[in-house]
Design a protein around this motif. Structure first.
Motif, PDB file in Angstrom:
ATOM      1  N   GLU A  78       0.907  -1.569  -0.192  1.00 14.85           N
ATOM      2  CA  GLU A  78       0.163  -0.076   0.334  1.00 14.85           C
ATOM      3  C   GLU A  78       0.747   0.971  -0.191  1.00 14.85           C
ATOM      4  O   GLU A  78       0.715   2.058  -0.850  1.00 14.85           O
ATOM      5  CB  GLU A  78      -0.976   0.081   1.274  1.00 14.85           C
ATOM      6  N   ARG A  84      -0.050   3.102  -3.709  1.00 19.71           N
ATOM      7  CA  ARG A  84      -1.180   4.056  -2.695  1.00 19.71           C
ATOM      8  C   ARG A  84      -0.687   5.030  -2.891  1.00 19.71           C
ATOM      9  O   ARG A  84      -1.258   5.852  -2.907  1.00 19.71           O
ATOM     10  CB  ARG A  84      -2.248   3.363  -2.013  1.00 19.71           C
ATOM     11  N   MET A 122       0.981   6.810  -6.728  1.00 15.45           N
ATOM     12  CA  MET A 122      -0.071   7.942  -6.516  1.00 15.45           C
ATOM     13  C   MET A 122       0.671   8.794  -6.888  1.00 15.45           C
ATOM     14  O   MET A 122       0.261  10.198  -7.353  1.00 15.45           O
ATOM     15  CB  MET A 122      -1.185   7.629  -5.727  1.00 15.45           C
ATOM     16  N   SER A 137      -5.837   6.807 -10.663  1.00 18.72           N
ATOM     17  CA  SER A 137      -6.780   5.307 -10.774  1.00 18.72           C
ATOM     18  C   SER A 137      -6.128   4.391 -11.555  1.00 18.72           C
ATOM     19  O   SER A 137      -5.730   3.336 -11.179  1.00 18.72           O
ATOM     20  CB  SER A 137      -7.698   5.298  -9.803  1.00 18.72           C
ATOM     21  N   GLY A 154      -3.918   1.194 -11.131  1.00 14.96           N
ATOM     22  CA  GLY A 154      -4.461   0.524 -10.534  1.00 14.96           C
ATOM     23  C   GLY A 154      -4.138  -0.679 -10.679  1.00 14.96           C
ATOM     24  O   GLY A 154      -3.885  -1.725 -11.007  1.00 14.96           O
ATOM     25  N   TRP A 171      -8.327   0.142  -5.107  1.00 18.95           N
ATOM     26  CA  TRP A 171      -8.375   1.177  -3.800  1.00 18.95           C
ATOM     27  C   TRP A 171      -7.397   1.777  -3.900  1.00 18.95           C
ATOM     28  O   TRP A 171      -7.342   2.882  -3.280  1.00 18.95           O
ATOM     29  CB  TRP A 171      -7.130  -0.680  -3.470  1.00 18.95           C
ATOM     30  N   CYS A 172      -7.374   2.364  -5.261  1.00 23.52           N
ATOM     31  CA  CYS A 172      -6.478   3.620  -5.551  1.00 23.52           C
ATOM     32  C   CYS A 172      -7.624   4.568  -5.442  1.00 23.52           C
ATOM     33  O   CYS A 172      -7.318   5.870  -4.989  1.00 23.52           O
ATOM     34  CB  CYS A 172      -6.118   3.631  -7.136  1.00 23.52           C
ATOM     35  N   TYR A 173      -8.673   4.152  -5.912  1.00 26.48           N
ATOM     36  CA  TYR A 173      -9.691   5.629  -6.177  1.00 26.48           C
ATOM     37  C   TYR A 173     -10.028   6.016  -4.762  1.00 26.48           C
ATOM     38  O   TYR A 173     -10.410   7.055  -4.557  1.00 26.48           O
ATOM     39  CB  TYR A 173     -10.473   5.287  -7.330  1.00 26.48           C
ATOM     40  N   THR A 178      -8.461   6.099  -2.356  1.00 26.08           N
ATOM     41  CA  THR A 178      -7.245   6.973  -1.858  1.00 26.08           C
ATOM     42  C   THR A 178      -6.979   7.885  -2.423  1.00 26.08           C
ATOM     43  O   THR A 178      -7.288   8.749  -1.408  1.00 26.08           O
ATOM     44  CB  THR A 178      -5.474   5.655  -2.204  1.00 26.08           C
ATOM     45  N   ALA A 189      -4.387   6.516   2.621  1.00 27.94           N
ATOM     46  CA  ALA A 189      -4.138   5.476   2.186  1.00 27.94           C
ATOM     47  C   ALA A 189      -4.547   4.754   3.799  1.00 27.94           C
ATOM     48  O   ALA A 189      -4.294   3.432   3.623  1.00 27.94           O
ATOM     49  CB  ALA A 189      -2.827   4.592   2.274  1.00 27.94           C
ATOM     50  N   THR A 212      -7.475   1.618   2.556  1.00 27.99           N
ATOM     51  CA  THR A 212      -6.670   0.468   2.343  1.00 27.99           C
ATOM     52  C   THR A 212      -5.917  -0.190   2.531  1.00 27.99           C
ATOM     53  O   THR A 212      -5.248  -1.261   2.761  1.00 27.99           O
ATOM     54  CB  THR A 212      -6.774   1.087   0.043  1.00 27.99           C
ATOM     55  N   HIS A 244      -6.546  -4.225   3.088  1.00 23.55           N
ATOM     56  CA  HIS A 244      -5.850  -5.190   1.763  1.00 23.55           C
ATOM     57  C   HIS A 244      -5.395  -5.942   2.554  1.00 23.55           C
ATOM     58  O   HIS A 244      -4.904  -6.767   2.990  1.00 23.55           O
ATOM     59  CB  HIS A 244      -4.137  -3.999   1.403  1.00 23.55           C
TER      60      HIS A 244
END
Length: 313
Positions: free
Chosen positions: A166, A170, A174, A188, A192, A223-225, A227, A233, A236, A240
């Motif tokens: 993560e 993330r 990111m 994302s 992602g 999960w990126c979206y 975040t 993060a 997520t 996760h």
């Protein structure tokens, strides 16, 4: 205005620093992998079992108990996250925490909220699937002490493994890609998809490259979206960890990245289409409630407006 997690302005974050830290982060993972293989080799030599050995051609420990392989493999992530903590400080002049949240402290309530909700979703979808397909589930023939041993090390090591991923995907990626890509959905999809693609070497892909691959990519994108929309993060990281700990404790199967662990249940006759369906349901519910409760749209909109205005100057 609250600081934007993606447009991180703490420390020094130019492209040269990101390029340098990227290679050092990869070096940390490589070093962790070397330690993993060394631990396997030493264990295979010292365990007193003539049937246990390290196959240098296939680079695997033969007849090594899967719970020990699990422990050794997670050493990779321990070294990786320590390396990221060191090099983000040396290269970017900021703390590892900035790859998790832009705030002064990590909000552990968010982490545990994400863990709790996703763990519950996995529990419900697994029970429903077992009710529809009872022939696919059976109790694993294991010793109690073996499960307790596994339970302890999943509890300790799996959150380190998932948090390392993560922090890198993330957080780090990111923020790096976010220097040029402002739209949260586009960002994302990019990061992602990278996350999903790097899981394509997992043995689960043998069930169905398309459906299992779609599962990985969808998880990475959503999960990126989350975040981007929640400005950290933290959620997520919890989700996760819940995903991997749930699998480690309760579900084992053939062709799994976890190996044949002494988990409570064995799954046979994996249907990748059904698995993807349950993933879509779980992730959709998790994404909806994450954004509903923790959306940080104001910060995102302010950043988008700043980018638009700067582009016309």
């Amino acid at each position: 205005m609250e600081q934007n997690f993606i447009k991180m302005n703490q420390g020094i974050n130019n492209w040269k620093r990101y390029t340098s830290s990227f290679f050092l982060f990869m070096f940390s993972m490589f070093l962790g992998s070397i330690i993993y293989f060394l631990a396997l080799i030493i264990f295979a030599e010292k365990d007193g079992n003539d049937q246990t050995y390290f196959d240098f051609k296939e680079m695997v420990g033969v007849n090594v108990r899967p719970e020990f392989d699990f422990i050794f493999s997670n050493l990779t992530y321990v070294i990786w996250i320590l390396g990221m903590a060191l090099f983000i400080k040396l290269i970017h002049k900021r703390k590892l925490k900035t790859l998790i949240t832009p705030n002064e402290k990590i909000n552990w309530k968010r982490v545990f909220w994400g863990f709790g909700l996703f763990f519950c979703l996995l529990t419900v979808t697994t029970i429903v699937d077992a009710l529809f397909n009872p022939q696919d589930y059976s109790l694993n023939n294991i010793q109690v002490q073996d499960f307790l041993f596994l339970f302890l090390f999943v509890l300790i090591l799996t959150p380190i493994q998932t948090t390392a991923e993560e922090v890198f995907f993330r957080g780090y990626l990111m923020q790096w890609f976010g220097r040029k890509v402002s739209h949260p959905l586009v960002l994302s999809i990019i990061v992602g998809s990278i996350f999903g693609a790097l899981h394509f070497s997992n043995p689960e892909m043998n069930y169905s490259a398309f459906f299992v691959g779609s599962d990985y990519v969808l998880s990475g994108i959503l999960w990126c979206y989350i975040t981007a929309r929640t400005n950290s993060a933290e959620l997520t990281i919890g989700a996760h960890a819940a995903n991997n700990m749930f699998i480690g404790w309760f579900l084992t199967m053939d062709d799994s990245v976890f190996g044949k662990l002494p988990s409570l249940f064995v799954i046979d006759n994996i249907n990748p289409k059904t698995t993807l369906l349950w993933t879509v349901i779980s992730l959709s519910v998790f994404t909806y409630y994450s954004i509903k409760n923790f959306d940080n749209k104001k910060t995102i909109n302010d950043e988008l407006e700043q980018d638009i205005h700067s582009s016309f100057k």
